[in-house]
Design an enzyme around this catalytic site. Sequence first.
Site, mmCIF file in Angstrom:
data_model
loop_
_atom_site.group_PDB
_atom_site.id
_atom_site.type_symbol
_atom_site.label_atom_id
_atom_site.label_comp_id
_atom_site.label_asym_id
_atom_site.label_seq_id
_atom_site.Cartn_x
_atom_site.Cartn_y
_atom_site.Cartn_z
ATOM 1 N N LYS A 1 1.144 -1.249 -0.224
ATOM 2 C CA LYS A 1 0.022 -0.075 0.462
ATOM 3 C C LYS A 1 0.443 1.106 -0.244
ATOM 4 C CE LYS A 1 -4.082 -1.497 2.194
ATOM 5 N NZ LYS A 1 -5.526 -1.078 3.370
ATOM 6 N N GLU B 1 1.141 -1.777 16.903
ATOM 7 C CA GLU B 1 1.353 -2.781 15.918
ATOM 8 C C GLU B 1 1.244 -4.063 16.316
ATOM 9 O OE1 GLU B 1 -0.992 -0.989 13.642
ATOM 10 O OE2 GLU B 1 -0.578 0.614 13.269
ATOM 11 N N LYS C 1 1.998 -10.603 8.280
ATOM 12 C CA LYS C 1 1.047 -9.183 7.507
ATOM 13 C C LYS C 1 1.935 -10.618 6.091
ATOM 14 C CE LYS C 1 0.663 -4.755 5.690
ATOM 15 N NZ LYS C 1 0.755 -3.249 6.044
ATOM 16 N N GLU D 1 -7.407 -6.097 0.191
ATOM 17 C CA GLU D 1 -8.202 -6.053 0.738
ATOM 18 C C GLU D 1 -9.535 -6.393 0.826
ATOM 19 O OE1 GLU D 1 -7.365 -2.690 3.343
ATOM 20 O OE2 GLU D 1 -9.394 -2.531 4.182
ATOM 21 N N HIS E 1 -8.293 0.681 14.105
ATOM 22 C CA HIS E 1 -7.354 2.236 13.787
ATOM 23 C C HIS E 1 -9.514 3.027 13.622
ATOM 24 C CE1 HIS E 1 -3.737 -0.338 13.103
ATOM 25 N NE2 HIS E 1 -3.644 0.668 11.999
ATOM 26 N N HIS F 1 -8.771 6.386 14.472
ATOM 27 C CA HIS F 1 -8.978 6.859 13.722
ATOM 28 C C HIS F 1 -9.283 8.469 14.269
ATOM 29 C CE1 HIS F 1 -6.747 5.841 10.496
ATOM 30 N NE2 HIS F 1 -7.428 4.567 10.263
ATOM 31 N N HIS G 1 0.661 7.634 15.935
ATOM 32 C CA HIS G 1 -0.399 7.067 15.401
ATOM 33 C C HIS G 1 -0.870 5.454 16.247
ATOM 34 C CE1 HIS G 1 -2.802 4.352 12.390
ATOM 35 N NE2 HIS G 1 -1.779 3.304 12.275
HETATM 36 N N1 LIG Z 1 1.341 1.338 3.733
HETATM 37 C C1 LIG Z 1 0.933 1.157 4.740
HETATM 38 O O1 LIG Z 1 0.487 -0.283 4.375
HETATM 39 C C2 LIG Z 1 0.794 1.739 6.280
HETATM 40 C C3 LIG Z 1 0.845 1.401 7.056
HETATM 41 C C4 LIG Z 1 0.331 1.995 8.698
HETATM 42 C C5 LIG Z 1 1.220 3.301 8.079
HETATM 43 N N2 LIG Z 1 1.891 3.518 7.304
HETATM 44 C C6 LIG Z 1 1.846 5.482 6.979
HETATM 45 O O2 LIG Z 1 3.550 5.934 8.185
HETATM 46 C C7 LIG Z 1 2.823 6.627 7.738
HETATM 47 C C8 LIG Z 1 3.794 6.586 9.656
HETATM 48 O O3 LIG Z 1 4.981 6.215 9.520
HETATM 49 P P1 LIG Z 1 6.569 6.495 11.107
HETATM 50 O O4 LIG Z 1 5.307 6.398 12.236
HETATM 51 O O5 LIG Z 1 7.599 5.531 9.974
HETATM 52 O O6 LIG Z 1 6.819 7.803 10.733
HETATM 53 P P2 LIG Z 1 8.107 8.358 10.077
HETATM 54 O O7 LIG Z 1 8.116 7.623 9.049
HETATM 55 O O8 LIG Z 1 7.435 10.084 9.625
HETATM 56 O O9 LIG Z 1 9.076 8.325 10.971
HETATM 57 C C9 LIG Z 1 8.864 8.730 12.533
HETATM 58 C C10 LIG Z 1 10.075 9.825 12.516
HETATM 59 O O10 LIG Z 1 11.725 8.967 12.854
HETATM 60 C C11 LIG Z 1 11.917 9.682 12.623
HETATM 61 N N3 LIG Z 1 13.218 8.095 11.819
HETATM 62 C C12 LIG Z 1 12.790 7.587 11.614
HETATM 63 N N4 LIG Z 1 13.664 6.253 11.237
HETATM 64 C C13 LIG Z 1 14.693 6.518 12.542
HETATM 65 C C14 LIG Z 1 15.585 6.598 12.526
HETATM 66 N N5 LIG Z 1 15.784 5.443 13.142
HETATM 67 N N6 LIG Z 1 16.095 6.980 13.260
HETATM 68 C C15 LIG Z 1 16.148 8.394 14.289
HETATM 69 N N7 LIG Z 1 15.235 8.667 13.513
HETATM 70 C C16 LIG Z 1 14.499 8.024 13.053
HETATM 71 C C17 LIG Z 1 11.622 10.020 11.273
HETATM 72 O O11 LIG Z 1 12.758 11.376 10.053
HETATM 73 C C18 LIG Z 1 10.023 10.640 11.504
HETATM 74 O O12 LIG Z 1 10.236 12.302 12.333
HETATM 75 C C19 LIG Z 1 1.989 7.221 8.309
HETATM 76 O O13 LIG Z 1 2.126 8.072 7.144
HETATM 77 C C20 LIG Z 1 1.317 5.920 7.682
HETATM 78 O O14 LIG Z 1 -0.144 6.592 7.051
HETATM 79 C C21 LIG Z 1 1.840 2.844 5.906
HETATM 80 ZN ZN LIG Z 2 -1.728 1.056 11.909
#
Ligand SMILES: NC(=O)c1ccc[n+]([C@@H]2O[C@H](COP(=O)([O-])OP(=O)(O)OC[C@H]3O[C@@H](n4cnc5c(N)ncnc54)[C@H](O)[C@@H]3O)[C@@H](O)[C@H]2O)c1
Ligand SMILES: [Zn+2]
Length: 364
Positions: free
Chosen positions: A141, A183, A225, A235, A247, A251, A265
């Site tokens: 996704k 998660e 997963k 889906e 979720h 949300h 999240h």
């Molecule tokens: N595609 C899918 O199936 C799916 C599923 C769940 C969530 N998402 C999406 O994922 C996004 C959230 O992802 P996230 O929680 O990873 O957020 P993110 O990518 O924003 O990362 C969170 C923060 O951590 C920092 N960061 C990342 N890795 C790091 C590391 N190893 N060391 C230091 N800093 C680091 C990033 O710069 C950011 O500031 C949302 O946009 C959500 O919609 C997608």
């Molecule tokens: Zn989620």
Amino acid sequence: MTRIDVGLGDRSYPILIEAGLLDRAGEHLARFARGGRLVVVTDESVAAAQLPRLVAGLGEVRVDAIILPSGEATKSWGMLERLTDQLMDHGVERSDRIVALGGGVIGDLVGFAASILKRGCGFVQVPTTLLAQVDSSVGGKTAINTRAGKNLIGAFHQPDTVMIDPTTLDTLPLREVRSGYAEVVKYGLIDDFDFFAWCEANAAALLDGDPDARTQAIAHSVAAKARVVAADERETTGTRALLNLGHTFGHALEAETGYSDVLLHGEAVACGMALAFRFSAAKGLCPGQDAVRVARHLDAAGLPTALKAAHVDTDGTTLVGHMAHDKKMEGGRLPFLLARGIGQTFLAKDVDLGEVAAFLDGER
Ligand SMILES: NC(=O)c1ccc[n+]([C@@H]2O[C@H](COP(=O)([O-])OP(=O)(O)OC[C@H]3O[C@@H](n4cnc5c(N)ncnc54)[C@H](O)[C@@H]3O)[C@@H](O)[C@H]2O)c1
Ligand SMILES: [Zn+2]
């Protein structure tokens, strides 16, 4: 090294998991280089924390790095335009593989860019947050956020390889690790009581940075997963919908807190799962002690399990209003993931929103 395959016929791909994998990235990614170079897209924080390791791990392969701002706002039309322009400037071809190094924001944006660049080129996920390692990097996704809401513009586009190095979490802020952990627990709550019990026994070590606990949790989550994605890629049969446990409530909490740092999240999902279990118990579907046990574990992991802890002080009708904006709404009633117990989640199609609102009022 742990290898898990996502079985999708000729689009099947491996997920490789091992501590230190980033430092040996060349072994797995050098074959994707063209003319000795590889384009890597990342964000500013990850560029500072992990890009040097990847560059060193790639050895002879030269890295062309594209570095975008960190944060959810990067999943936008503007950044998609900037990224696709830069990828073309780098001469990316359809047969190339773009490397996405970062959390879910980078993974979702790069995956979407890859899906449309030259009508679709390949990409590799190198997730660096726990959320991305156990959830967003697997399953194909991809999306950006628009005026209409989050993740409404996107595509299903599977990566060619997912490379997970649990030690990248060493530089991730603890709050982000906890948030991603929600998660992980989710997979136990959905259909795997034994894994939930494993989580209870190992959460402290995992959150404390223990590489074995992290690797085991990631491998177990990814395998769960991968099975779901292989069974229901887009889906359509309902199996993949089970991954949305917590979720719908979550949300609503995120919408109420403006999708901001007030509530991450995974924090919203943790609270959402606690609410889903308490609502199930209130409806007489699930033993009350299971709802208590779920909340106790999430609490112990430092995650919010009540509206107040999630910084939400709103009436049930307003919260349900946010849910009604959900894209999965089916005429006055919302499909809801409820539970008959820990590891026994099911999709209830006939949940009355008034009943949910009354329940949430009781939670204030
Ligand atoms: N595609 C899918 O199936 C799916 C599923 C769940 C969530 N998402 C999406 O994922 C996004 C959230 O992802 P996230 O929680 O990873 O957020 P993110 O990518 O924003 O990362 C969170 C923060 O951590 C920092 N960061 C990342 N890795 C790091 C590391 N190893 N060391 C230091 N800093 C680091 C990033 O710069 C950011 O500031 C949302 O946009 C959500 O919609 C997608
Ligand atoms: Zn989620």
